[in-house]
Enzyme design. Structure first.
Site, PDB file in Angstrom:
ATOM      1  N   LYS A   1      36.820  13.884  33.792  1.00 29.97           N
ATOM      2  CA  LYS A   1      37.366  12.788  34.687  1.00 29.97           C
ATOM      3  C   LYS A   1      36.746  11.621  34.168  1.00 29.97           C
ATOM      4  CE  LYS A   1      36.074  11.655  38.873  1.00 29.97           C
ATOM      5  NZ  LYS A   1      35.306  10.461  38.649  1.00 29.97           N
TER       6      LYS A   1
ATOM      7  N   GLU B   1      39.729   4.707  44.151  1.00 28.92           N
ATOM      8  CA  GLU B   1      38.468   4.648  45.205  1.00 28.92           C
ATOM      9  C   GLU B   1      38.513   3.406  45.455  1.00 28.92           C
ATOM     10  OE1 GLU B   1      33.768   5.379  45.184  1.00 28.92           O
ATOM     11  OE2 GLU B   1      34.875   6.215  43.388  1.00 28.92           O
TER      12      GLU B   1
ATOM     13  N   ASP C   1      29.102  12.585  38.741  1.00 26.60           N
ATOM     14  CA  ASP C   1      28.179  11.811  38.383  1.00 26.60           C
ATOM     15  C   ASP C   1      27.435  11.309  39.639  1.00 26.60           C
ATOM     16  OD1 ASP C   1      29.781   9.929  38.793  1.00 26.60           O
ATOM     17  OD2 ASP C   1      29.391   8.839  36.769  1.00 26.60           O
TER      18      ASP C   1
END
Length: 272
Positions: free
Chosen positions: A118, A188, A51
């Site tokens: 995901k 992340e 995204d």
């Protein structure tokens, strides 16, 4: 242990096999068939239709405006350029708000050509969605740490897990998403030491982005890997591989080699 990329199409079980073999996984985003073809030929293991397209393709300030329709369109395009890499697709903002919504969205994305979806976070409804999808034969990657869909709650794009209680939550969440059925875990913007610890105990392979060198693989947004100006602040964990690669194909090969050989990320790309 061999670091050579497999020639056959990458499958979900191959992710765990790569980890057992000590072969680091190289992952990049792509949004169209042309770039997908280049990444596939360069030996990228996993291609993500993220995204992130909301920011680097559509020009938005965040990923929140991206729809399932947007992701499905780009999945179809990218799938047309892949022969070997595993194609992963993001469930965009609120597409996983309920298990049923997650199933509807994931079904569309797999039918468009993805091999895995995901989703971000590990709250109760996220774990329920992972269980629901996994029980229905849909492979899932989890995503913890800085989850861009949480940018409004975080108050910006900030490193996660520096405080003791936040680090403890990440440790617990990493085990919880695997227990719920996730086959892969993206970490992340997490301190390197914490990411290394999570990787050691995680039942599934980890993919780092701003999470130091000790994850089982690495991912970057394609535009960042190529040093392109996305209109947003350049993160610390980014490296321009086009500068030394000479071409897009050369940059992709250089990225794959650097990940495989453990030369990327370096200390300058990591957070304490």
């Amino acid at each position: 242990m061999s670091n050579a990329a497999p020639a056959k199409p990458m499958t979900v079980p191959d992710l765990a096999q790569a980890r057992r073999a000590g072969r680091r996984l190289a992952m990049l985003t792509a949004y169209d068939a042309g770039f997908a073809r280049v990444l596939d030929a360069a030996g990228v293991d996993i291609v993500l239709v993220g995204d992130s397209l909301g920011m680097v393709v559509q020009g938005h300030a965040s990923t929140l405006p991206v729809s399932v329709d947007d992701i499905a369109y780009h999945v179809r395009a990218v799938a047309g350029g892949l022969h070997r890499a595993l194609l992963v697709a993001d469930l965009p903002f609120q597409a996983d708000a309920t298990p049923e919504r997650a199933l509807d969205a994931a079904t569309r994305l797999l039918q468009a050509g993805a091999g895995m979806v995901k989703l971000e976070g590990a709250g109760p409804h996220k774990l329920a969605a992972i269980r629901f999808l996994s029980a229905r034969e849909i492979p899932v990657s989890a995503h913890l740490g800085l989850t861009p869909q949480s940018v409004l709650r975080f108050g910006g794009y900030k490193v996660q897990g520096r405080e003791a209680d936040a680090a403890d939550r990440l440790r617990v969440d990493a085990l919880a998403v695997a227990e719920a059925g996730a086959s892969l875990l993206v970490l992340e913007c997490v301190p390197s030491a914490l990411a290394a610890e999570i990787t050691r105990v995680s039942p599934v392979p980890t993919i780092g982005i701003g999470a130091g060198p000790d994850c089982d693989g690495q991912v970057l947004v394609l535009h960042d890997m190529l040093g392109l100006d996305s209109g947003h602040r350049r993160p610390k964990f980014v490296k321009d591989f086009l500068a030394g690669g000479g071409s897009v194909a050369g940059a992709a090969r250089a990225y794959v080699e650097a990940v495989r050989e453990g030369r990327f990320p370096g200390p300058e790309h990591a957070y304490d």
